[in-house]
Design an enzyme around this catalytic site. Sequence first.
Site, short mmCIF file in Angstrom:
data_model
loop_
_atom_site.label_atom_id
_atom_site.label_comp_id
_atom_site.label_asym_id
_atom_site.label_seq_id
_atom_site.Cartn_x
_atom_site.Cartn_y
_atom_site.Cartn_z
N SER A 32 38.10 37.00 50.10
CA SER A 32 37.35 36.23 49.11
C SER A 32 37.20 34.75 49.47
CB SER A 32 38.04 36.39 47.76
OG SER A 32 37.29 35.79 46.76
N HIS A 33 37.85 33.89 48.72
CA HIS A 33 37.67 32.44 48.88
C HIS A 33 38.72 31.83 49.81
CE1 HIS A 33 40.23 33.63 45.61
NE2 HIS A 33 40.94 32.54 45.83
N ASP A 72 31.39 31.74 46.97
CA ASP A 72 32.56 31.86 47.84
C ASP A 72 32.29 32.81 49.00
OD1 ASP A 72 32.67 34.28 46.48
OD2 ASP A 72 34.85 34.32 46.40
N ASP A 81 32.91 35.88 49.84
CA ASP A 81 32.38 37.24 49.64
C ASP A 81 31.31 37.31 48.55
OD1 ASP A 81 34.36 36.74 47.70
OD2 ASP A 81 34.66 38.88 47.37
N ASP A 122 31.21 36.58 45.24
CA ASP A 122 31.35 36.92 43.82
C ASP A 122 31.59 35.70 42.94
OD1 ASP A 122 33.88 36.60 44.81
OD2 ASP A 122 34.68 38.49 44.02
N ARG A 123 32.03 34.58 43.53
CA ARG A 123 32.25 33.38 42.72
C ARG A 123 31.04 32.46 42.76
NH1 ARG A 123 38.43 31.18 43.46
NH2 ARG A 123 39.42 33.08 42.68
N THR A 133 43.93 37.84 33.82
CA THR A 133 43.19 37.39 34.99
C THR A 133 42.95 38.55 35.95
OG1 THR A 133 44.07 35.17 34.83
CG2 THR A 133 43.38 35.90 37.02
N GLU A 152 35.37 34.29 34.08
CA GLU A 152 36.71 33.74 34.28
C GLU A 152 36.58 32.27 34.67
OE1 GLU A 152 39.71 36.67 36.00
OE2 GLU A 152 37.92 37.02 37.20
N SER A 207 38.03 30.93 36.95
CA SER A 207 38.11 30.82 38.40
C SER A 207 36.74 31.00 39.06
CB SER A 207 39.10 31.85 38.95
OG SER A 207 38.78 33.14 38.47
N LYS A 228 32.23 40.47 39.65
CA LYS A 228 31.53 39.24 39.32
C LYS A 228 30.51 38.97 40.41
CE LYS A 228 35.45 36.51 40.99
NZ LYS A 228 36.46 37.55 41.15
C1 G6P Z 1 40.18 36.95 42.30
C2 G6P Z 1 39.74 37.93 41.29
C3 G6P Z 1 39.44 37.22 40.00
C4 G6P Z 1 40.61 36.41 39.54
C5 G6P Z 1 41.11 35.53 40.62
C6 G6P Z 1 42.42 34.94 40.22
O1 G6P Z 1 39.15 36.07 42.61
O2 G6P Z 1 38.61 38.61 41.74
O3 G6P Z 1 39.05 38.13 39.07
O4 G6P Z 1 40.27 35.60 38.46
O5 G6P Z 1 41.30 36.26 41.79
O6 G6P Z 1 42.98 34.27 41.27
P1 G6P Z 1 44.44 33.72 41.19
O7 G6P Z 1 44.60 33.04 42.50
O8 G6P Z 1 44.46 32.74 40.04
O9 G6P Z 1 45.36 34.89 40.95
ZN ZN Z 2 35.43 36.22 46.01
#
Ligand code: G6P
Ligand code: ZN
Length: 560
Positions: free
Chosen positions: A114-115, A286, A288, A290-291, A355, A374, A376, A387
Amino acid sequence: MSTTVVQTKIYDDQKPGTSGLRKSVKIFQQEHYTENFIQAILDALDDKLTGCTLVVGGDGRYYGKDAVSKIIKIAAANGVGKLIIGQNGILSTPAVSTIIRKYKTLGGIVLTASHNPGGPNADFGIKFNCENGGPAPDKVTNKIYDITKSLKFYKIASDINVDIEKIQSNNIKVDGRTFVVDIIDPVEDYVIFMKKIFDFDSIKKLLQGSAERPKFQILIDSLNGVTGPYVKRIFGVELGVDDASLIHSTPLEDFGGLHPDPNLTYAADLVNTVRNGTHDMGAAFDGDGDRNMIIGKKAFFVTPSDSLAVLAAHLRIIPYFQETGIKGYARSMPTGTAIDRVAKSVGAQCMEVPTGWKYFGNLMDIDRLSLCGEESFGTGSDHIREKDGIWACLAWLNIIAKLGKSIEDILKDHWIKYGRNFYTRYDYENCDATDANKVMAEVESKIQEASFISTKFDSGNKQYIVKYADNYSFKDPVDGSIATKQGLRILFEDGSRIIYRLSGTGSSGATIRLYVESYESDSSTFDKDAQVMLKPLVNIALELSKLQEYTGRNAPTVIT
Ligand code: G6P
Ligand code: ZN
């Protein structure tokens, strides 16, 4: 082609976190490590495995192609019928969800961290999505983890080599069976879907300008992540945005050294350019895809929680929701409560979940949820089960096109109508895990004392009285499953909140997240800086947790 059975050794650290198994590349490169996890995913499919179809793709980060090649060989050996793979192993997370749903496959394997940064010295990840297109729920990931703990061997057809650069269907005979590998255009299905959801004609008019309205200038930053090709096709080809306005749009294995997380800190290039005033909107996604982060002219920042509330308030502008109606809203627990006010005013339900996007899936599947998000930087709807960054950007554009207002004015109108929820998040990244646990334990022991309720905190020139506090847990209304220890929350009588949570997506050390929110109905405060408004609550949060004392950190690494 024939298959071999390879005796393996067990790794006991393959427990998926908030969003799949996420570790440094070096860990995935250990002998048998990746193979084990893939085998465990397949084993968890039980009797649905033989002959099934799975989607495979990821954000193009380092080690992605190696992982695709291993998946092809192991899937073939385990009797999978067909793999649908994005060309060069590229598929955004929302595209995987789209394709699983469109072609009704048994699920998909998403190759992303992801990010998190990418490259040989950074992170990789493997996530399984189920047949609804969403991230596997806890019961599935726990099952995969259990399997990894007792795995004795994996099966592999090592001789298979598929050219993943070439869009074509490959038929391969494995142990007498036909195994199909379809290499597809990663963008096509997703683009078709977006054109059905949104009013592309009016978005195009907005972006091209017309006799009545000058061109709405947008700047989109893909942070060298997977959204590049999607952005070029949707915004460049379909909507006519010039190339110069689509930046960092070639997926790179190490994201060009960028940290592909769309926030004010890591998308600083975008923020700085938009700040000079020539653009009406900036958006970033981000790794991938989704953000999303949305900013208005001069980098006017829209918090993800506000973004969600504004979309909720104007959702009916979007053609998809005119058709489906609004079934309900939801947000994760730490997400700001601005959307709750919109829900109340339109008579819709707004649910709260822990979350993690996986918690929204069940609610969507029983038609109780249309829009969710979310803090985030995640926003999405029931069009898929992930997302969706580009979706969020198009949703904003569709609404702007209809309202004919700037982003800032849309926000200001929103606050006048509903009041403003000031919101901030402090991240203390890469803390020592023991220290981070001490912070959590400190807060937990305090809030568990019976006398904590009604405690009065004086800070700034305000007094905050504790109304309720707990370690948040959630019972899924659909399958009855219970998720415990989802964050320590302190709710105050005036609606303010302080929440402490440990990140579930890091790959080393611990990240403490501190979420702080307050509500104001007095319009003279709306223009104030959120950091100034929330300082008194932040101070309470820091003192109560002894965060600085335990971690030695005087300041967070990221403030949102
Ligand atoms: C990923 C998930 C999100 C979630 C996030 C939380 O991006 O896809 O749904 O909100 O993680 O990240 P964290 O680092 O706060 O656990
Ligand atoms: Zn992502």
